[in-house]
Design an enzyme around this catalytic site. Structure first.
Site, PDB file in Angstrom:
ATOM      1  N   ARG A 225       8.148  -0.840   4.303  1.00  0.00           N
ATOM      2  CA  ARG A 225       9.384  -0.507   5.008  1.00  0.00           C
ATOM      3  C   ARG A 225      10.238  -1.775   5.133  1.00  0.00           C
ATOM      4  NH1 ARG A 225       8.497   3.941   3.835  1.00  0.00           N
ATOM      5  NH2 ARG A 225       8.111   5.738   5.188  1.00  0.00           N
ATOM      6  N   HIS A 273      14.178   2.522  -3.076  1.00  0.00           N
ATOM      7  CA  HIS A 273      13.108   3.288  -2.403  1.00  0.00           C
ATOM      8  C   HIS A 273      12.519   4.352  -3.343  1.00  0.00           C
ATOM      9  CE1 HIS A 273      11.556   4.448   1.834  1.00  0.00           C
ATOM     10  NE2 HIS A 273      10.680   4.830   0.911  1.00  0.00           N
TER      11      HIS A 273
HETATM   12  P1  NAP Z   1      -2.504   4.345   5.465  1.00  0.00           P
HETATM   13  O1  NAP Z   1      -3.459   5.059   4.588  1.00  0.00           O
HETATM   14  O2  NAP Z   1      -2.302   4.824   6.851  1.00  0.00           O
HETATM   15  O3  NAP Z   1      -2.974   2.809   5.494  1.00  0.00           O
HETATM   16  C1  NAP Z   1      -2.394   1.873   6.356  1.00  0.00           C
HETATM   17  C2  NAP Z   1      -3.158   0.566   6.234  1.00  0.00           C
HETATM   18  O4  NAP Z   1      -2.485  -0.426   7.027  1.00  0.00           O
HETATM   19  C3  NAP Z   1      -4.594   0.661   6.781  1.00  0.00           C
HETATM   20  O5  NAP Z   1      -5.455  -0.088   5.988  1.00  0.00           O
HETATM   21  C4  NAP Z   1      -4.468   0.004   8.160  1.00  0.00           C
HETATM   22  O6  NAP Z   1      -5.644  -0.622   8.629  1.00  0.00           O
HETATM   23  C5  NAP Z   1      -3.425  -1.049   7.890  1.00  0.00           C
HETATM   24  N1  NAP Z   1      -2.794  -1.479   9.136  1.00  0.00           N
HETATM   25  C6  NAP Z   1      -2.107  -0.720  10.027  1.00  0.00           C
HETATM   26  N2  NAP Z   1      -1.726  -1.472  11.074  1.00  0.00           N
HETATM   27  C7  NAP Z   1      -2.198  -2.720  10.842  1.00  0.00           C
HETATM   28  C8  NAP Z   1      -2.160  -3.929  11.572  1.00  0.00           C
HETATM   29  N3  NAP Z   1      -1.552  -4.024  12.762  1.00  0.00           N
HETATM   30  N4  NAP Z   1      -2.770  -5.017  11.037  1.00  0.00           N
HETATM   31  C9  NAP Z   1      -3.405  -4.939   9.843  1.00  0.00           C
HETATM   32  N5  NAP Z   1      -3.485  -3.815   9.097  1.00  0.00           N
HETATM   33  C10 NAP Z   1      -2.877  -2.720   9.601  1.00  0.00           C
HETATM   34  O7  NAP Z   1      -1.057   4.282   4.801  1.00  0.00           O
HETATM   35  P2  NAP Z   1      -0.669   4.498   3.263  1.00  0.00           P
HETATM   36  O8  NAP Z   1      -0.695   5.931   2.916  1.00  0.00           O
HETATM   37  O9  NAP Z   1      -1.460   3.549   2.435  1.00  0.00           O
HETATM   38  O10 NAP Z   1       0.873   4.051   3.294  1.00  0.00           O
HETATM   39  C11 NAP Z   1       1.260   2.760   3.723  1.00  0.00           C
HETATM   40  C12 NAP Z   1       2.761   2.684   3.905  1.00  0.00           C
HETATM   41  O11 NAP Z   1       3.412   2.660   2.639  1.00  0.00           O
HETATM   42  C13 NAP Z   1       3.413   3.876   4.608  1.00  0.00           C
HETATM   43  O12 NAP Z   1       3.266   3.809   6.007  1.00  0.00           O
HETATM   44  C14 NAP Z   1       4.855   3.743   4.188  1.00  0.00           C
HETATM   45  O13 NAP Z   1       5.557   2.903   5.099  1.00  0.00           O
HETATM   46  C15 NAP Z   1       4.774   3.020   2.840  1.00  0.00           C
HETATM   47  N6  NAP Z   1       5.206   3.903   1.722  1.00  0.00           N
HETATM   48  C16 NAP Z   1       6.270   3.531   0.952  1.00  0.00           C
HETATM   49  C17 NAP Z   1       6.662   4.322  -0.102  1.00  0.00           C
HETATM   50  C18 NAP Z   1       7.772   3.917  -1.026  1.00  0.00           C
HETATM   51  O14 NAP Z   1       8.177   4.716  -1.874  1.00  0.00           O
HETATM   52  N7  NAP Z   1       8.258   2.710  -0.957  1.00  0.00           N
HETATM   53  C19 NAP Z   1       5.982   5.519  -0.369  1.00  0.00           C
HETATM   54  C20 NAP Z   1       4.894   5.866   0.410  1.00  0.00           C
HETATM   55  C21 NAP Z   1       4.514   5.036   1.471  1.00  0.00           C
HETATM   56  P3  NAP Z   1      -6.988   0.242   8.941  1.00  0.00           P
HETATM   57  O15 NAP Z   1      -7.495   0.676   7.583  1.00  0.00           O
HETATM   58  O16 NAP Z   1      -7.871  -0.749   9.588  1.00  0.00           O
HETATM   59  O17 NAP Z   1      -6.582   1.386   9.806  1.00  0.00           O
HETATM   60  C1  GLV Z   2       7.989   7.064   1.543  1.00  0.00           C
HETATM   61  O1  GLV Z   2       8.532   6.039   1.789  1.00  0.00           O
HETATM   62  C2  GLV Z   2       6.904   7.591   2.302  1.00  0.00           C
HETATM   63  O2  GLV Z   2       6.624   7.101   3.396  1.00  0.00           O
HETATM   64  O3  GLV Z   2       6.285   8.559   1.813  1.00  0.00           O
END
Ligand code: NAP
Ligand code: GLV
Length: 310
Positions: A225, A273
């Site tokens: 983000r 994005h």
């Molecule tokens: P997820 O499965 O919820 O994983 C989040 C990871 O971040 C987990 O490993 C978590 O740790 C870690 N985390 C959270 N808070 C933390 C902190 N304070 N300190 C250290 N580590 C922390 O999320 P995801 O599905 O991988 O997605 C991640 C992010 O990618 C989304 O939230 C979104 O913002 C972004 N995204 C972007 C796009 C794009 O097109 N650019 C698309 C999709 C997603 P734990 O494992 O210990 O809980």
């Molecule tokens: C895209 O940014 C998502 O959070 O899926």
């Protein structure tokens, strides 16, 4: 009848609606803002809902997030805390994100930016290729997306360091956790990939202190983000050479304003994005599964933790 409300602006929702009706014959689909009887709505499917809207639906049983990041749903001050939020976790979304990260890492590692400049100058100049095994990659966030990127980068021979909130044990990945271990994690990383959710704890984490903890000339990839990044600190780190470049897919204000300095910065690569995307054809099954679970009183998958904010 099970009534759902879709709060999402997309041109092509027809396919999703048809498929939902085929899979759940007694479903009644509404599209925001056309809801005559808010008390009938039992599920909301959304990504960036208007603020304050959630309290209008007294019989809501589940909120299904079309996006991986749920900060715009959690931001609602009227969110009923007893209604579970389910994220759609979908393999296509994950592999597209990993493709984007591989592309950005390889462009940095194989000096694509330098060769672009050399080509412009019509200058034939082979450069030494640095060792993949010395190019440490740091991944902030070892969740669904971070773990997949880490594993695929590892198979290319990059040494990977991952950072999460809680301890992890992932084969072949050096895992770090918590604020106390962040600097140690960053200390060798030539590339830093941000894949954290946006929470109070992670906002502004891509800042001067973080960049200074990495080796001089490192590269930043932010696909999480825009609010993770302190923009002024990035510009300073690029000016000083602490960072050699950045690949940014997300911004505090989207679309990125016309006069923003990132647009024309020679060391910044911008995409709108699109690191990953999902199409409505991939949404049906996870939505149907979540609705079946909620109706049958079964345990839901990929539920957001309100306290943690992701
Ligand atoms: P997820 O499965 O919820 O994983 C989040 C990871 O971040 C987990 O490993 C978590 O740790 C870690 N985390 C959270 N808070 C933390 C902190 N304070 N300190 C250290 N580590 C922390 O999320 P995801 O599905 O991988 O997605 C991640 C992010 O990618 C989304 O939230 C979104 O913002 C972004 N995204 C972007 C796009 C794009 O097109 N650019 C698309 C999709 C997603 P734990 O494992 O210990 O809980
Ligand atoms: C895209 O940014 C998502 O959070 O899926």
């Amino acid at each position: 009848m099970f009534s759902i409300l879709i709060i999402y602006e997309a041109e092509n929702l027809e396919l999703l609606i048809t498929e939902l009706k085929t899979s759940i014959p007694d479903i009644d689909v509404h599209i925001w803002p056309e809801v005559e009887n808010p008390e009938k709505i039992e599920a909301i499917i959304t990504w960036k809902p208007p603020l304050g809207i959630m309290s209008k639906f007294p019989n809501l049983k589940v909120i299904i997030s079309l996006g991986a990041g749920v900060e715009d749903i959690l931001r609602d001050p009227n969110l009923p805390q007893d209604v579970p939020i389910v994220r759609i976790v979908e393999p296509c979304v994950t592999s597209r994100m990993t493709e984007y990260i591989l592309l950005a890492v390889l462009r940095f590692h194989r000096q694509a930016f330098t060769y672009q400049r050399l080509q412009k100058a019509q200058h034939w100049k082979p450069l030494p290729i640095s060792k993949t095994s010395s190019c440490y990659i740091g991944i902030l966030g070892l969740g669904v997306l971070g773990t997949d990127a880490a594993q695929k980068l590892k198979t290319l021979g990059f040494p990977i360091r991952g950072w999460s909130r809680t301890p992890k044990n992932i084969d072949g990945i050096e895992c770090f956790y918590g604020r106390d271990q962040l600097k140690l994690c960053l200390s060798k990383c030539r590339v830093l990939v941000c894949l954290l959710p946006l929470t109070l704890q992670t906002k502004g984490i891509l800042n001067h202190e973080t960049f200074s903890a990495m080796p001089c000339g490192s590269y930043l990839i932010n696909v999480a983000r825009g609010e993770h990044l302190v923009e002024k600190d990035l510009l300073e780190a690029l000016d000083s050479g602490q960072l050699s470049g950045a690949c940014l897919d997300v911004f505090s204000k989207e679309p990125l304003p016309e006069n923003h300095p990132f647009w024309s910065h020679p060391q910044i690569t911008i995409t709108p994005h699109i690191a990953t995307q999902t199409n409505s054809e991939y949404w049906t099954q996870p939505i149907v599964d979540a609705i079946h679970c909620i109706r049958a009183g079964q345990t839901l998958k990929n539920v957001v933790n309100y306290q943690q904010g992701y």
